[in-house]
Structures are given as C-alpha cells and as structure tokens.
Design a protein around this motif. Structure first.
Motif, mmCIF file in Angstrom:
data_model
loop_
_atom_site.group_PDB
_atom_site.id
_atom_site.type_symbol
_atom_site.label_atom_id
_atom_site.label_comp_id
_atom_site.label_asym_id
_atom_site.label_seq_id
_atom_site.Cartn_x
_atom_site.Cartn_y
_atom_site.Cartn_z
ATOM 1 N N LEU A 40 0.831 -1.198 0.000
ATOM 2 C CA LEU A 40 0.000 0.000 0.000
ATOM 3 C C LEU A 40 0.868 1.251 0.000
ATOM 4 O O LEU A 40 1.963 1.249 0.563
ATOM 5 N N SER A 41 0.352 2.298 -0.594
ATOM 6 C CA SER A 41 1.033 3.583 -0.478
ATOM 7 C C SER A 41 0.658 4.205 0.869
ATOM 8 O O SER A 41 -0.298 3.772 1.528
ATOM 9 N N ASP A 42 1.398 5.210 1.270
ATOM 10 C CA ASP A 42 1.144 5.876 2.554
ATOM 11 C C ASP A 42 -0.269 6.455 2.609
ATOM 12 O O ASP A 42 -0.975 6.300 3.608
ATOM 13 N N LYS A 43 -0.688 7.084 1.531
ATOM 14 C CA LYS A 43 -2.013 7.734 1.520
ATOM 15 C C LYS A 43 -3.142 6.707 1.548
ATOM 16 O O LYS A 43 -4.134 6.886 2.242
ATOM 17 N N VAL A 44 -2.996 5.631 0.800
ATOM 18 C CA VAL A 44 -4.023 4.580 0.805
ATOM 19 C C VAL A 44 -4.114 3.956 2.196
ATOM 20 O O VAL A 44 -5.208 3.677 2.696
ATOM 21 N N ALA A 45 -2.972 3.746 2.847
ATOM 22 C CA ALA A 45 -2.976 3.176 4.198
ATOM 23 C C ALA A 45 -3.694 4.111 5.173
ATOM 24 O O ALA A 45 -4.467 3.648 6.025
ATOM 25 N N HIS A 46 -3.465 5.415 5.059
ATOM 26 C CA HIS A 46 -4.157 6.382 5.914
ATOM 27 C C HIS A 46 -5.667 6.311 5.691
ATOM 28 O O HIS A 46 -6.447 6.262 6.652
ATOM 29 N N ALA A 47 -6.077 6.319 4.433
ATOM 30 C CA ALA A 47 -7.514 6.287 4.126
ATOM 31 C C ALA A 47 -8.158 5.002 4.634
ATOM 32 O O ALA A 47 -9.238 5.040 5.250
#
Length: 157
Positions: A40-47
């Motif tokens: 996962l990318s950082d932003k996808v993980a946050h979402a």
C-alpha cells in the motif's frame, strides 16, 4: 445463549480500542514505511485505517450520530498529524486529507441505507417536512405547520 445484535457493541468497542492503538503505534512509532509490506502507499494506508476505524465506531456506538463520529475521526486524524511533529516523524496535510477521504467514504456509504429508507417511506415529503418529523429535533425548534400557502385569487366581477 443466542447471538443478538446488541452483542456486536462490546466486540466492536474492543476492536476499536485495538485498532486505535495499532493506528497510534504505526503513525507515531518507528514504523515509517510499514504499509509497503502490504503493498500500500502511505495515503491509501491512511484512508483505509481511518475509514476502517470509523466503520467500527459506527458499530461500537450505535446511538451516537454518524456525523458527530465523522467529525471526531477527522479531529483524531488532525491530532495524529500534529503529534507526529513531536516524535521525529513527518507531519503532512496530505496525510490528513487521505484520512478525511477514508472517513468521508465510509460516512457516505453508511448513509446509503438511510437515504434508501427515506425514498421508500417518505418519498413524497419534502426534506423540510421530514426534518420537522424528526423527534431528535423537536426540542430545538418550534412546531411548524407545512401547508402550502394559497394565494387569494382575485377575480374581477
């Protein structure tokens, strides 16, 4: 013992505590880049993380308003980003925006069934009429009668 819907609440509250602690550990601890293990990318993980926590919170607190819980989730996301500046992690507005995307996505999905019910049961009413019938709002405003105003027809004799 038979499983009842109310039995979901304590399980969801436990999951919310565990999930919340996991998010705090991953966002404030020395685990930068851990989301890459899952691809996962950082932003996808946050979402995904904040959306999942909000979804669990809806089950954990069934008598709380979803909008209020959404605002609390956004505030927690902002607090995490602010806290990251104090623990040698990078804080970024784009991480909070990713949190907000996940939170808002889950909020909108949670409202779909409410909207479907309104269409089925109250489809011929205006939104103002529906709001006037809401028992939660009755104590905050005066009763209003919703009848269309009729203009007097002046006829010439």
């Amino acid at each position: 013992m038979f499983l009842k819907p109310r039995h979901i609440v304590p399980a969801a509250r436990g999951a919310l505590v565990v999930g919340g602690l996991a998010v705090v550990a991953l966002t404030l601890g020395p685990f930068a880049g851990a989301e890459e293990i899952l691809g996962l990318s950082d932003k996808v993980a946050h979402a995904l993380a904040f959306g999942a926590l909000l979804g669990i919170a809806f089950f954990a607190f069934p008598f709380r308003r979803r909008f209020d819980m959404m605002l609390i989730a956004l505030a927690i996301g902002a607090a995490v980003e602010i806290a990251q500046t104090y623990v040698a992690r990078s804080s970024s507005l784009s991480d909070w925006v990713a949190d907000a995307v996940g939170v808002y996505g889950v909020y909108v999905i949670s409202m779909i069934e409410r909207w479907r019910w309104m269409i089925r049961e109250q489809g011929s009413l205006t939104f103002a009429e529906i709001a006037a019938m809401d028992a939660r709002r009755a104590s905050r405003r005066a009763n209003v009668a919703f009848e269309p105003q009729r203009s007097e027809e002046h006829t010439s004799e």
